[in-house]
Structure formats: C-alpha cells, structure tokens
Design an enzyme around this catalytic site. Structure first.
Site, PDB file in Angstrom:
ATOM      1  CG  HIS A   1      23.706 -50.047  -8.510  1.00 35.62           C
ATOM      2  ND1 HIS A   1      23.413 -50.848  -7.416  1.00 35.62           N
ATOM      3  CD2 HIS A   1      25.060 -50.050  -8.610  1.00 35.62           C
ATOM      4  CE1 HIS A   1      24.527 -51.300  -6.879  1.00 35.62           C
ATOM      5  NE2 HIS A   1      25.542 -50.836  -7.576  1.00 35.62           N
TER       6      HIS A   1
ATOM      7  CE  LYS B   1      25.152 -54.507 -10.026  1.00 37.40           C
ATOM      8  NZ  LYS B   1      24.939 -53.616  -8.863  1.00 37.40           N
TER       9      LYS B   1
ATOM     10  CG  ASP C   1      13.503 -66.774 -25.608  1.00 38.50           C
ATOM     11  OD1 ASP C   1      13.759 -65.835 -26.373  1.00 38.50           O
ATOM     12  OD2 ASP C   1      13.980 -67.922 -25.753  1.00 38.50           O
TER      13      ASP C   1
ATOM     14  CG  HIS D   1      29.550 -56.709  -4.993  1.00 36.36           C
ATOM     15  ND1 HIS D   1      28.760 -56.833  -6.118  1.00 36.36           N
ATOM     16  CD2 HIS D   1      29.673 -55.374  -4.782  1.00 36.36           C
ATOM     17  CE1 HIS D   1      28.440 -55.638  -6.575  1.00 36.36           C
ATOM     18  NE2 HIS D   1      28.969 -54.735  -5.789  1.00 36.36           N
TER      19      HIS D   1
ATOM     20  CE  LYS E   1      25.118 -55.278  -4.544  1.00 35.57           C
ATOM     21  NZ  LYS E   1      26.199 -54.620  -3.974  1.00 35.57           N
TER      22      LYS E   1
ATOM     23  CG  ASP F   1      12.154 -64.296  12.356  1.00 40.39           C
ATOM     24  OD1 ASP F   1      13.235 -63.966  12.873  1.00 40.39           O
ATOM     25  OD2 ASP F   1      11.060 -63.840  12.748  1.00 40.39           O
TER      26      ASP F   1
END
Length: 486
Positions: free
Chosen positions: A224, A226, A231, A404, A406, A411
């Site tokens: 899952h 991404k 380089d 979507h 996350k 604080d």
C-alpha cells in the site's frame, strides 16, 4: 452396512469437531486482540466450513515460504544500512519538541531510525500539479528512478508519467517499478507493462493474486505504499496513487479523489531508499543497495532544516509500529488534534485514545469524506460516531469529493503524513509508510490545508445523529461486526 455407515458418520463428526477445536486453539494461542479473536470464533461456529476456509485464507499474517525467508534475511542488512545513515555527523536530530520527543524516542528504540535533518519539504495538494511535478523530476533524472504504488491506472496524466519514465529508461536511467497486483490490476491488463519492459524498465507485480495460492499466502495483504525516489535525492510519498483523478473510479459517483503528497529533497531520500530496497528484495530476491549519504547533505541545513522521521510498517518491520506511533502522537496532544482519513475504523485502543484526548480538554477534529467508495466501510465507520460524539469529538464530513488524504496534526507542531488509513488493514496488515515532521511552520501549513477541508465539510450534529432511524443503527452494528477485517 448399518454399522459401517454409523462408524463413518461418527468418524466424520469426530474429525469435524477436531478441526473446529484445532482452529479455535490456533486462534487463542496467536494472541489476537479480543474483538478480532471473538469475531473469528463466532464466524467459525456459525458457519463452520466457510468460516474455517475464511480464517485459513485471511485470519493470519503470512507471506508465503519464499517471501518469509527473504524477509528474515533482509532484516540484518536493513539494520546495518540504517546505522550507516545515522553514523553521518550532524545528519540525525538529537533534540525535539516536548510534543514530538516521545514519538521520536519510540521510533529510535524500535526501528533504529531517528529524525533526519537538512531536508527541503513541500506539500502538494493538487493532483494535477503533483503529476506535473513528478513528470518534471523524472525528465531531469540522471541515474535512477524507483517507484512503488498500490494503484497505477492508465489514462490522462498518468500516461504522461509513464511516457516520461520510458524516455528516462531509454536515455540510460535505471528505472524500477513495483506495483501491487490487486490495486494495479487494470494496469497489468494493458500494453503499458510490455512497453515499459521493452524500454528497459524493471516492472514487478507485487504480491500476485492467485486463487491457486489462497492457502499458501494471505491474499489481502497488500503493498500500500506510494513512493517515488529519484537519483537518491528527491523523494515523494503521501496518499496519492498514480492515477488521474479525472478518470479514476468515476463510476462510484463520489467525486474526484482529494489527496496530499509530500515532495522532499535531501538525505531523507536515502532512508526511504533503504525501505524501498527491502520491498524490492522481498518481492524479487534481488538486493539493491542505495548509495550511502555523504556529508554534502548537511549543507542543506543552512537553507532549510526540516527534520523528518520515516515510519515503515508491514512484514519485516517492527510489529504494530504504526499503531503505536499514532497512539503516542494522540497521547502527546495537549491543545488540539486534527485527523483526516478516508476510512475511519479505528482499533479499540485508538478509539479510546481519541475519546480520552477529548475528555482531557483537547479540541479533537476528525475530517472524513461524506461519501465513500466502499459500502462496507461507510456503514462500519458510522458505528464509531456515537462514542466519538459523546466524548465531544467534532466529526466533519467532507463534501468536495472523496477525501483520501491521511494526516494527523498535534498542537500545530507534530505532523504525520503518509499512506496510513485509520482502519485495521493499514494499522496491522499492509505495507505502509508515514512521515513525521516536528516543525511549527510545517504544522501551520498542514493546518491551513486541513482548515480548507473543513470549509468544504458539514459538521455532524450530535443530536441529529442520536435521532437517526433505528434500522440504520441495526445496519451499523451489523457491519461493525466485520470491522476487524476492513
């Protein structure tokens, strides 16, 4: 004949109860969480044969013989590589804010990874801009490009990334592409994999789905992450799959997906490269070693001194790391906690931690999409609303598409951005990655993005929620029963 039939019947009954007892014993000795174990036991007792098949297929975390062997051999080398990174002088953070210190200390002790200084960091909130920026960086690549995605769906700007990647390979850049088999099923049905391989790109289908191997490896364990690495210096990660939102899942009628990505320059790319090399070796058996960072990285500190901590989860990484990290972050909150997640199915520990934070006087805001692409998740998540609302948590339902992103902001100082949903799969099962940033200026930037989400959201009214139809409560509790598997 009658005696023979009776004996066979009793033998079948004996073996049937022996099988039930064996699976029950197996569940109990695994020390699953109580809700998880009780749910499986109920399923097995109510629908025994199907329940046993389901448990053997999805109840335990196993990669299969070959991958498990590779994971065991990868661990020591990953630990050594991380120690080499941390041996570079002035590259690792030694002091953090009071809010961030417990989380950084947890990760240092469990992962051997502390915060890495000297990084430039940019948040990307527009998917079109993100894809254009990736294309630009790929076009400028000189040595190597590594990518891993859960979903790569051809069409629109995603094809521009593919074309840029092919062009890079043709000019001599070493390109590796790791895509989850289930998430990228449409990609592997097109001509793009063959075109890329013909250009010299290493294209690997991660965790292939096969009905023939359903009892040999857990099929719902997914890659899952991404990540884009260029380089050994530029890195991307966040919530966005490699898709053009104008064409992605339009049939679900939830609007375009809204994502958040981080683009980084600096030594943090080396740490992320080590995680990528682990994933690559687990899947292919081939070891790739990112070059060690050098002291020139520290020059970035004069321009921009973002300290970034990377948390990786999944088989081969410290167990329950992401779950413990999020719990630690929530318990560190003193004034305000903002959470954005597309799927809200927290563990009991996380649910209680969020409620306790609100009871302690922390202002807790959770932003979720009003409409979701998963029917099961949409109903299961509603089962948690009552307890959250009773604790004083504000739940905002985003109406500008499928949110979507996350993210967690504590604080205004401690930020978590990555691929992790607040559901059981991300917390306990999948290969995930999260960035932790201890910086007030970055926190202010993330807060602006989250406030923009709130401006496009509808606040859930606690009284109206209590007055909802009784049949809805029944459906919610029914799907809540399956929450440990969602």
């Amino acid at each position: 004949m009658t005696i023979c039939y009776t004996i066979i019947s009793w033998l079948l009954v004996f073996f049937y109860w022996l099988l039930i007892a064996g699976i029950t014993f197996r569940i109990l000795i695994k020390r699953h969480s109580v809700p998880f174990a009780m749910t499986w036991l109920l399923i097995i007792y109510i629908i025994p044969l199907l329940g046993i098949i389901a448990y053997l297929s999805f109840g335990e975390l196993y990669l299969g013989k070959c991958r498990s062997k590779r994971v065991r051999s990868i661990g020591p080398s990953i630990t050594l590589l991380l120690k080499n990174v941390h041996s570079i002088q002035n590259i690792c953070s030694k002091k953090n804010s009071d809010i961030a210190q417990p989380l950084f200390q947890l990760c240092q002790n469990r992962q051997g990874i502390s915060g890495i200084k000297g990084n430039q960091l940019q948040l990307l909130t527009n998917s079109n801009d993100t894809l254009r920026t990736v294309v630009r960086d790929v076009q400028k690549a000189c040595h190597n490009i590594e990518m891993v995605f859960y979903i790569w769906q051809p069409g629109g700007q995603a094809d521009e990334v593919a074309e840029a990647l092919i062009a890079a390979a043709q000019r001599g850049v070493h390109c590796r592409l790791l895509l989850d088999s289930a998430g990228s099923v449409e990609f592997f049905r097109t001509e793009w994999p063959n075109m890329m391989r013909s250009a010299g790109i290493d294209v690997v289908e991660a965790l292939p789905v096969s009905i023939l191997k359903i009892f040999l490896r857990r099929m719902d364990l997914r890659q899952h992450r991404k990540v884009v690495l260029i380089d050994n210096y530029i890195a991307y990660t966040g919530s966005m799959n490699l898709v053009d939102p104008r064409f992605f899942k339009q049939h679900t009628r939830v609007g375009q997906w809204v994502d958040l990505m981080a683009r980084m320059e600096g030594p943090i790319a080396t740490t992320m490269g080590i995680i990528y090399s682990s994933d690559w070796e687990m899947e292919t058996g081939k070891r790739i070693l990112p070059p060690p960072p050098n002291n020139s990285f520290t020059l970035l500190q004069k321009k921009n001194d973002h300290t970034i901590l990377v948390i990786a989860s999944g088989p081969g990484f410290p167990e329950n790391m992401i779950h413990q990290a999020i719990l630690t972050a929530i318990f560190s909150a003193r004034k305000k906690l903002i959470i954005t997640t597309p799927y809200l199915i927290p563990s009991e520990d996380l649910l209680h931690a969020i409620c306790i934070a609100s009871h302690r006087g922390v202002e807790v805001n959770i932003i979720i999409p009003r409409h979701n692409d998963s029917f099961l998740v949409r109903w299961a998540s509603r089962a948690f609303f009552s307890e959250l609302l009773e604790a004083g948590v504000k739940i905002y339902q985003f109406e500008g598409g499928l949110l979507h992103s996350k993210s967690i902001l504590v604080d205004g100082q401690l930020s978590l951005v990555g691929t992790v949903n607040l559901d059981m799969r991300s917390l306990w099962l999948n290969f995930e990655i999260t960035l932790v940033i201890d910086n007030h200026e970055f926190g202010s930037e993330l807060a602006c993005i989250q406030n923009h989400y709130i401006s496009q959201s509808c606040l859930l009214d606690a009284q109206r929620w209590l007055d909802r139809a009784y049949w809805q409560r029944i459906v919610e509790r029914l799907f809540y029963f399956f929450s440990p598997f969602l």
